[in-house]
Design a protein around this motif. Structure first.
Motif, PDB file in Angstrom:
ATOM      1  N   PRO A 177    -104.584  10.808 104.601  1.00  0.00           N
ATOM      2  CA  PRO A 177    -103.416  11.701 104.471  1.00  0.00           C
ATOM      3  C   PRO A 177    -103.460  12.496 103.165  1.00  0.00           C
ATOM      4  O   PRO A 177    -103.782  11.960 102.108  1.00  0.00           O
ATOM      5  N   ILE A 178    -103.125  13.776 103.263  1.00  0.00           N
ATOM      6  CA  ILE A 178    -103.165  14.688 102.124  1.00  0.00           C
ATOM      7  C   ILE A 178    -101.744  14.912 101.626  1.00  0.00           C
ATOM      8  O   ILE A 178    -100.822  15.167 102.411  1.00  0.00           O
ATOM      9  N   LYS A 179    -101.578  14.848 100.323  1.00  0.00           N
ATOM     10  CA  LYS A 179    -100.260  15.040  99.714  1.00  0.00           C
ATOM     11  C   LYS A 179    -100.025  16.497  99.332  1.00  0.00           C
ATOM     12  O   LYS A 179     -98.919  17.020  99.503  1.00  0.00           O
ATOM     13  N   ARG A 180    -101.066  17.167  98.824  1.00  0.00           N
ATOM     14  CA  ARG A 180    -100.880  18.537  98.337  1.00  0.00           C
ATOM     15  C   ARG A 180    -102.214  19.252  98.303  1.00  0.00           C
ATOM     16  O   ARG A 180    -103.251  18.649  98.001  1.00  0.00           O
ATOM     17  N   ILE A 181    -102.210  20.554  98.642  1.00  0.00           N
ATOM     18  CA  ILE A 181    -103.393  21.414  98.567  1.00  0.00           C
ATOM     19  C   ILE A 181    -103.035  22.630  97.721  1.00  0.00           C
ATOM     20  O   ILE A 181    -102.029  23.312  97.995  1.00  0.00           O
ATOM     21  N   TYR A 182    -103.847  22.892  96.713  1.00  0.00           N
ATOM     22  CA  TYR A 182    -103.603  24.028  95.826  1.00  0.00           C
ATOM     23  C   TYR A 182    -104.841  24.916  95.823  1.00  0.00           C
ATOM     24  O   TYR A 182    -105.896  24.536  95.329  1.00  0.00           O
TER      25      TYR A 182
ATOM     26  N   ILE B 232    -117.501  25.047 106.544  1.00  0.00           N
ATOM     27  CA  ILE B 232    -116.147  25.476 106.890  1.00  0.00           C
ATOM     28  C   ILE B 232    -116.137  26.999 106.932  1.00  0.00           C
ATOM     29  O   ILE B 232    -116.413  27.651 105.922  1.00  0.00           O
ATOM     30  N   ASP B 233    -115.833  27.557 108.073  1.00  0.00           N
ATOM     31  CA  ASP B 233    -115.796  29.014 108.273  1.00  0.00           C
ATOM     32  C   ASP B 233    -117.114  29.666 107.878  1.00  0.00           C
ATOM     33  O   ASP B 233    -117.149  30.727 107.237  1.00  0.00           O
ATOM     34  N   GLY B 234    -118.220  29.010 108.225  1.00  0.00           N
ATOM     35  CA  GLY B 234    -119.532  29.595 107.997  1.00  0.00           C
ATOM     36  C   GLY B 234    -120.115  29.369 106.626  1.00  0.00           C
ATOM     37  O   GLY B 234    -121.216  29.860 106.346  1.00  0.00           O
ATOM     38  N   ARG B 235    -119.447  28.630 105.744  1.00  0.00           N
ATOM     39  CA  ARG B 235    -119.971  28.366 104.394  1.00  0.00           C
ATOM     40  C   ARG B 235    -119.922  26.869 104.116  1.00  0.00           C
ATOM     41  O   ARG B 235    -118.951  26.188 104.472  1.00  0.00           O
TER      42      ARG B 235
ATOM     43  N   PRO C 166    -108.093  35.094  96.791  1.00  0.00           N
ATOM     44  CA  PRO C 166    -108.570  33.736  96.486  1.00  0.00           C
ATOM     45  C   PRO C 166    -109.879  33.774  95.708  1.00  0.00           C
ATOM     46  O   PRO C 166    -110.722  34.658  95.906  1.00  0.00           O
ATOM     47  N   ARG C 167    -110.066  32.795  94.842  1.00  0.00           N
ATOM     48  CA  ARG C 167    -111.250  32.720  93.997  1.00  0.00           C
ATOM     49  C   ARG C 167    -112.333  31.822  94.575  1.00  0.00           C
ATOM     50  O   ARG C 167    -113.388  31.675  93.973  1.00  0.00           O
ATOM     51  N   GLY C 168    -112.076  31.190  95.712  1.00  0.00           N
ATOM     52  CA  GLY C 168    -113.121  30.440  96.380  1.00  0.00           C
ATOM     53  C   GLY C 168    -113.150  28.960  96.069  1.00  0.00           C
ATOM     54  O   GLY C 168    -114.136  28.299  96.398  1.00  0.00           O
ATOM     55  N   TYR C 169    -112.114  28.402  95.447  1.00  0.00           N
ATOM     56  CA  TYR C 169    -112.082  26.955  95.231  1.00  0.00           C
ATOM     57  C   TYR C 169    -110.631  26.482  95.277  1.00  0.00           C
ATOM     58  O   TYR C 169    -109.688  27.270  95.130  1.00  0.00           O
ATOM     59  N   ALA C 170    -110.478  25.174  95.496  1.00  0.00           N
ATOM     60  CA  ALA C 170    -109.143  24.609  95.668  1.00  0.00           C
ATOM     61  C   ALA C 170    -109.154  23.157  95.206  1.00  0.00           C
ATOM     62  O   ALA C 170    -110.220  22.557  94.975  1.00  0.00           O
ATOM     63  N   PHE C 171    -107.952  22.585  95.064  1.00  0.00           N
ATOM     64  CA  PHE C 171    -107.758  21.185  94.684  1.00  0.00           C
ATOM     65  C   PHE C 171    -106.940  20.510  95.784  1.00  0.00           C
ATOM     66  O   PHE C 171    -105.897  21.025  96.192  1.00  0.00           O
ATOM     67  N   ILE C 172    -107.414  19.361  96.234  1.00  0.00           N
ATOM     68  CA  ILE C 172    -106.762  18.610  97.311  1.00  0.00           C
ATOM     69  C   ILE C 172    -106.378  17.238  96.762  1.00  0.00           C
ATOM     70  O   ILE C 172    -107.242  16.484  96.305  1.00  0.00           O
ATOM     71  N   GLU C 173    -105.100  16.933  96.806  1.00  0.00           N
ATOM     72  CA  GLU C 173    -104.604  15.633  96.332  1.00  0.00           C
ATOM     73  C   GLU C 173    -104.314  14.749  97.533  1.00  0.00           C
ATOM     74  O   GLU C 173    -103.556  15.136  98.432  1.00  0.00           O
ATOM     75  N   TYR C 174    -104.898  13.562  97.551  1.00  0.00           N
ATOM     76  CA  TYR C 174    -104.712  12.606  98.635  1.00  0.00           C
ATOM     77  C   TYR C 174    -103.598  11.618  98.280  1.00  0.00           C
ATOM     78  O   TYR C 174    -103.219  11.460  97.103  1.00  0.00           O
ATOM     79  N   GLU C 175    -103.120  10.957  99.305  1.00  0.00           N
ATOM     80  CA  GLU C 175    -102.099   9.932  99.099  1.00  0.00           C
ATOM     81  C   GLU C 175    -102.692   8.689  98.443  1.00  0.00           C
ATOM     82  O   GLU C 175    -102.032   8.028  97.633  1.00  0.00           O
TER      83      GLU C 175
ATOM     84  N   GLU D 253    -105.021  27.487 103.981  1.00  0.00           N
ATOM     85  CA  GLU D 253    -104.643  26.130 103.585  1.00  0.00           C
ATOM     86  C   GLU D 253    -104.583  25.206 104.792  1.00  0.00           C
ATOM     87  O   GLU D 253    -104.974  24.034 104.713  1.00  0.00           O
ATOM     88  N   SER D 254    -104.109  25.712 105.916  1.00  0.00           N
ATOM     89  CA  SER D 254    -104.051  24.881 107.121  1.00  0.00           C
ATOM     90  C   SER D 254    -105.443  24.498 107.605  1.00  0.00           C
ATOM     91  O   SER D 254    -105.662  23.375 108.088  1.00  0.00           O
ATOM     92  N   LYS D 255    -106.413  25.416 107.453  1.00  0.00           N
ATOM     93  CA  LYS D 255    -107.782  25.091 107.841  1.00  0.00           C
ATOM     94  C   LYS D 255    -108.355  23.996 106.946  1.00  0.00           C
ATOM     95  O   LYS D 255    -109.015  23.056 107.427  1.00  0.00           O
ATOM     96  N   LEU D 256    -108.131  24.082 105.636  1.00  0.00           N
ATOM     97  CA  LEU D 256    -108.591  23.029 104.732  1.00  0.00           C
ATOM     98  C   LEU D 256    -107.925  21.699 105.057  1.00  0.00           C
ATOM     99  O   LEU D 256    -108.567  20.649 104.997  1.00  0.00           O
ATOM    100  N   ARG D 257    -106.649  21.746 105.395  1.00  0.00           N
ATOM    101  CA  ARG D 257    -105.945  20.503 105.705  1.00  0.00           C
ATOM    102  C   ARG D 257    -106.541  19.849 106.956  1.00  0.00           C
ATOM    103  O   ARG D 257    -106.720  18.629 107.008  1.00  0.00           O
TER     104      ARG D 257
END
Length: 324
Positions: free
Chosen positions: A128-133, A169-172, A143-152, A116-120
């Motif tokens: 600015p990012i509010k939440r990463i799931y 990101i990390d080779g992909r 992990p299933r290989g996808y995420a949701f990022i909520e911005y301010e 999560e810190s790498k995605l942030r």
């Protein structure tokens, strides 16, 4: 010399005892007397069952038929599971789907080792990012290989949607998209069918302009031919909608496609008129005619741009009203 050896060594050269004779327990096969001579199966035919009373022969299943039957049964079981999950799927009441849907970015094809810190760090450059799931497997915890990022702010999400697609990101190379579960009516994830997977195809067209022919069956749109015209029209249509600050959906893409078709017709008509028109010999008249054409094209383009912006605003208001 052996006579001079000690007794313990002479015992090693002593002969073994002879094998004892044992009488045979029974006669050999060729010595036995058979009371009944060998014969054929004719005397035993009367013990067979009547063919008229025999059950009909059963046809065995071939290997191809068995594989087809198993494939059909598997598809039927999967269809039942999909229908059940589709009835229970409600993104608006999902406890994991929190925050504003219009500020949330969907990121797929993430490396399984990405944290999560790498995605942030990678996506905070857009705002600015509010939440990463990050989505994990409920059974294995992986992990299933996808995420949701909520911005301010919504503008930061649009900026990431336009510029972060294909970022390594990390080779992909990741794939980004807007959250469509709570913003697009009738959309559902790919695991519940293919009917909702229309707009990711349009995004892939913009990301990979080398594609020259595209057919979008679910959207009812067939764009593309043997040249690159179809891809250019579709890419330009999606680009116009993205420029207006809204995520493209089915209605807005169709409207933008029509406007792009009009633009091509106007351009083709102008080129054709340029070829057939006999310009005056004087350079003054030639420059004046070209200036008038450019003015007409600018006015037509401005009208089309205004119509595109108006349709985009109306579509965004309808989507926000439906999501609310």
């Amino acid at each position: 010399m052996t006579q001079f050896l000690p007794p313990n060594l002479l015992a090693l050269f002593a002969p073994r005892d002879p094998i004892p004779f044992l009488p045979q327990l029974e006669k050999l096969p060729h010595e036995k007397h058979h009371n009944q001579p060998y014969c054929g199966i004719a005397p035993f035919i009367r013990h067979f069952e009547d063919p008229r009373d025999a059950p009909p022969p059963t046809r065995a299943e071939t290997r191809e038929e068995r594989m087809e039957r198993k494939r059909r049964e598997k598809m039927e079981r999967r269809q039942v599971v999909v229908e059940t999950e589709l009835k229970l799927w409600d993104p608006h009441n999902d406890p994991n789907a929190q925050g504003d849907a219009f500020k949330t970015l969907f990121v797929a094809r993430i490396n399984y080792d990405t944290t999560e810190s790498k995605l942030r760090r990678e996506f905070e450059v857009y705002g600015p990012i509010k939440r990463i799931y990050i989505v994990y497997n409920k059974k294995t915890g992986k992990p299933r290989g996808y995420a949701f990022i909520e911005y301010e702010h919504e503008r930061d999400m649009h900026s990431a949607y336009k510029h972060a697609d294909g970022k390594k990101i990390d080779g992909r190379r990741v794939l980004v998209d807007v959250e469509r579960g709570r913003t697009v009516k009738g959309w559902h994830p790919r695991r519940l069918g293919e009917e909702g997977q229309i707009l990711p195809i349009l995004t892939s067209v913009v990301s990979y302009p080398a594609v020259t022919a595209i057919g979008i069956v679910n959207a009812g749109i067939a764009v593309g031919n043997e040249t690159e015209t179809g891809t250019v029209v579709l890419s330009a249509a999606v680009h116009d909608l993205e420029r207006d600050g809204g995520a493209p959906d089915l209605v807005s893409v169709r409207g933008s496609l029509r406007l792009q078709g009009r633009r091509q017709e106007v351009a083709a008509g102008a080129e054709k008129g340029k070829e057939t028109e006999v310009l005056p010999e004087t350079a003054e008249r030639r420059v004046k005619t070209e200036t008038e054409k450019e003015t007409a094209r600018g006015e037509a383009g401005a009208g089309i741009e205004r119509e595109t912006e108006r349709e985009g605003r109306v579509q965004m208001e309808e989507r926000k009203a439906w999501a609310g």
